[in-house]
Scaffold this motif. Structure first.
Motif, short mmCIF file in Angstrom:
data_model
loop_
_atom_site.label_atom_id
_atom_site.label_comp_id
_atom_site.label_asym_id
_atom_site.label_seq_id
_atom_site.Cartn_x
_atom_site.Cartn_y
_atom_site.Cartn_z
N ALA A 59 0.81 -1.22 0.00
CA ALA A 59 0.00 0.00 0.00
C ALA A 59 0.84 1.26 0.00
CB ALA A 59 -0.95 0.00 1.20
N ASP A 60 1.94 1.28 0.72
CA ASP A 60 2.80 2.48 0.76
C ASP A 60 4.26 2.16 0.47
OD1 ASP A 60 3.48 1.13 3.02
OD2 ASP A 60 3.04 2.75 4.43
N GLU A 110 -3.31 -4.96 6.95
CA GLU A 110 -4.41 -4.46 6.16
C GLU A 110 -4.09 -3.01 5.80
OE1 GLU A 110 -9.28 -4.19 6.21
OE2 GLU A 110 -8.17 -3.95 8.09
N GLY A 111 -3.94 -2.72 4.52
CA GLY A 111 -3.54 -1.38 4.11
C GLY A 111 -2.16 -1.05 4.64
N THR A 112 -2.07 -0.02 5.48
CA THR A 112 -0.78 0.38 6.07
C THR A 112 -0.70 0.03 7.54
OG1 THR A 112 -1.64 2.60 6.54
CG2 THR A 112 -0.53 2.27 4.43
N THR A 113 -1.64 -0.78 8.05
CA THR A 113 -1.63 -1.18 9.45
C THR A 113 -1.14 -2.61 9.58
OG1 THR A 113 -3.50 0.28 9.93
CG2 THR A 113 -2.99 -1.41 11.55
N ASP A 133 0.47 1.57 13.06
CA ASP A 133 0.05 2.38 11.92
C ASP A 133 1.16 3.39 11.63
OD1 ASP A 133 -1.11 3.97 10.00
OD2 ASP A 133 -3.07 4.08 10.99
N ARG A 135 1.43 5.55 9.25
CA ARG A 135 1.02 6.87 8.76
C ARG A 135 0.92 7.88 9.89
NH1 ARG A 135 -4.48 5.71 5.87
NH2 ARG A 135 -4.72 4.67 7.90
N ASP A 159 -11.28 -4.72 7.86
CA ASP A 159 -11.94 -3.53 8.40
C ASP A 159 -11.62 -3.31 9.87
OD1 ASP A 159 -13.52 -1.28 8.08
OD2 ASP A 159 -15.34 -2.30 8.72
#
Length: 530
Positions: A59-60, A110-113, A133, A135, A159
């Motif tokens: 994701a990042d 999940e994503g950036t976590t 996290d 971010r 989620d």
């Protein structure tokens, strides 16, 4: 005599530097399609005094490490999250307070976590989840007293919640556990509760807010699959059976990701009468009968009918195998029953709309001690070929992979092509993925894994034949030339993880010998770009 001894000693002393220099010979030329290794980071760690768990984030384009160091004069471990950018430069490090009673168990993202799950060795069923996290440069922890869970065998995030597949205390059932990290609430999912030896796979997607499970059910003679679709809160949406009407049994399967709303394919393995060993692959389009109410028939692909499945055998043995099969068909004798075990990867979407299925073919590996001691009841059934109770005790030594099967399917679930990556020296203590896959910009696939300090790989374009023995060394310095003065003499816990684009990250512990300097023990991160 003394003079002769001194002469031999002096000659050996003079020869020693040459022998040392010989160990630092220049590296061999790299293959024309060799991957680049533009970045490397080393952490001054020894494997007996630390633990490192790696989670790449597409994701990042960062890599997150959960790093544990032994505290001096203490049996406690000091944990921290570290985040590295795409050039493997340290971006940030955040300390993580973990009580002494907890041991690391699983990592997912999940994503950036990134979520790290720990289990208590004092209180059975107690779990601790740490979330990082990057971010917002924040960590948080949450403790759960599940009471009944014994072991977490799989973990995925959806989620902000964690779906954990757990083995219960009775060691006879497997179920699913939903952990809400934000609120600390937890619940067992009664819709996912099966007796062992159930095989279970599942996919999850935050966009569609769905988790889908595939569970195997067997009566010992025949097995079928049970599909369950749940919301992000664990509520059951639908349930359906998939089974073969013939003598075939369905062993296990993978579903297409829930975010693909235009297709719902199921692909897996089937057997003949014995639900333990795979005879081939099957596939079906679960949406195919949406308008007529009748699901299209399952399509079966015996391993013998695949073009490359038996590439791991010598050509002469392949020829004998096919000749034997042709003779059985001519006599109308039932087909050969294979004895293969397959570990299925999650289905990988392709730019053309189809899917790729990778399955690692493995077998349990054992070693034997030859002390000749009495094996006793604990080793019931193990003895030498003459049935004597005295002999070598068989000890489980991990799972050995022989080859990885890779197949391309279209959006209707039709098999388009197959290929095989023949591997060597690939053994792991737990049954988990070892061969990694990425899609290249030109449509080819790269399958790769680490064999100590070597990266072994194969480039696949459909069913086209290609070399199975390509390899490059894990680069130690800033450029290939540096491998002439620095050399890895020991590599352990080596792993290769998909990152982003056509990039992997290679990790592990190494002892690095330096020709004109001090040796070092490190944990390394190498960026590998195809």
């Amino acid at each position: 005599m003394k003079l002769c001894y001194l002469l031999l000693l002096s000659l050996a002393t003079l020869a020693a530097p040459a022998a040392v220099r010989a160990q630092f010979k220049l590296p061999l030329p790299l293959p024309a399609n060799a991957p680049r290794q533009p970045a490397r980071t080393e952490l001054p760690l020894e494997r007996h005094e630390s633990e490192v768990h790696v989670q790449p984030l597409a994701a990042d384009s960062t890599v997150v490490l959960l790093l544990g160091r032994d505290r001096p004069l203490s049996n406690k471990t000091k944990f921290a999250f570290q985040q590295y950018d795409r050039d493997l430069h340290l971006r940030q490090e955040l300390p993580l307070e973990i009580a002494e009673e907890f041991d690391f168990a699983r990592l997912c993202a999940e994503g950036t976590t990134v979520y790290a799950l720990f289990t208590s060795h004092n209180t059975p069923g107690r779990l601790l989840v740490a979330a990082f996290d990057g971010r917002v440069s924040q960590t948080r922890t949450q403790t759960f007293d599940t009471k009944l869970s014994r072991e977490v065998v799989e973990l995925k995030a959806l989620d902000g919640r964690l779906f954990a597949t757990v083995l219960l205390n009775d060691q006879q059932h497997v179920t699913a556990l939903l952990l809400d990290v934000a609120t600390g609430q937890m619940q067992y999912l009664p819709s996912v509760y099966e007796p062992l030896p159930t095989q279970l796979t599942f996919v999850a997607d935050a966009a569609s807010q769905r988790a889908e499970y595939v569970l195997s059910q067997t009566n010992g003679r025949k097995s079928r699959l049970l599909l369950k679709q749940l919301t992000e809160k664990g509520q059951l949406v639908s349930s359906e059976f998939v089974q073969a009407e013939s003598e075939r049994s369905l062993i296990t399967a993978q579903l297409t990701p829930p975010q693909d709303t235009t297709a719902r394919l199921l692909m897996g393995t089937y057997s003949l009468r014995d639900p333990t060993y795979a005879q081939g692959l099957f596939a079906t389009d679960l949406r195919g009968g949406a308008n007529t109410g009748a699901r299209p028939p399952l399509r079966f692909y015996d391993f013998l009918h695949l073009k490359h499945f038996f590439d791991y055998l010598k050509p002469s043995r392949q020829a004998r195998l096919r000749l034997r099969t042709e003779r059985r068909l001519a006599r109308s004798v039932p087909p050969l029953r294979w004895h293969y075990r397959l570990l299925l990867h999650e289905l990988l979407p392709q730019p053309n709309g189809g899917y790729v299925l990778v399955a690692e073919v493995y077998y349990p590996h054992y070693r034997y001690n030859s002390y000749g001691s009495y094996t006793g009841p604990l080793y019931s059934g193990i003895g030498n070929q003459y049935g004597s109770p005295y002999g070598s005790a068989r000890i489980f030594d991990g799972y050995e992979t022989t080859h990885a099967l890779v197949c391309g399917f279209d959006r209707a679930g039709n098999l388009i092509w197959d290929n095989t990556f023949v591997v060597e020296n690939l053994r792991r203590s737990e049954l988990e993925e070892a061969v990694r896959l990425q899609t290249l910009p030109d449509g080819r696939l790269v399958l790769a894994y680490l064999d100590e300090e070597k990266l072994r790989y194969k480039l696949v374009r459909g069913a086209e034949s290609s070399p199975n023995d390509q390899q490059v060394p894990i680069q130690i310095g800033a450029g290939p030339a540096d491998n002439g003065t620095e050399r890895a003499t020991e590599t352990s816990q080596a792993d290769l993880l998909p990152w982003f684009g056509s990039r992997f990250v290679a990790t592990g512990y190494q002892h690095v010998r330096v020709e004109h300097g001090k040796d070092r023990d490190v944990f390394f991160l190498n960026s590998v770009v195809f």
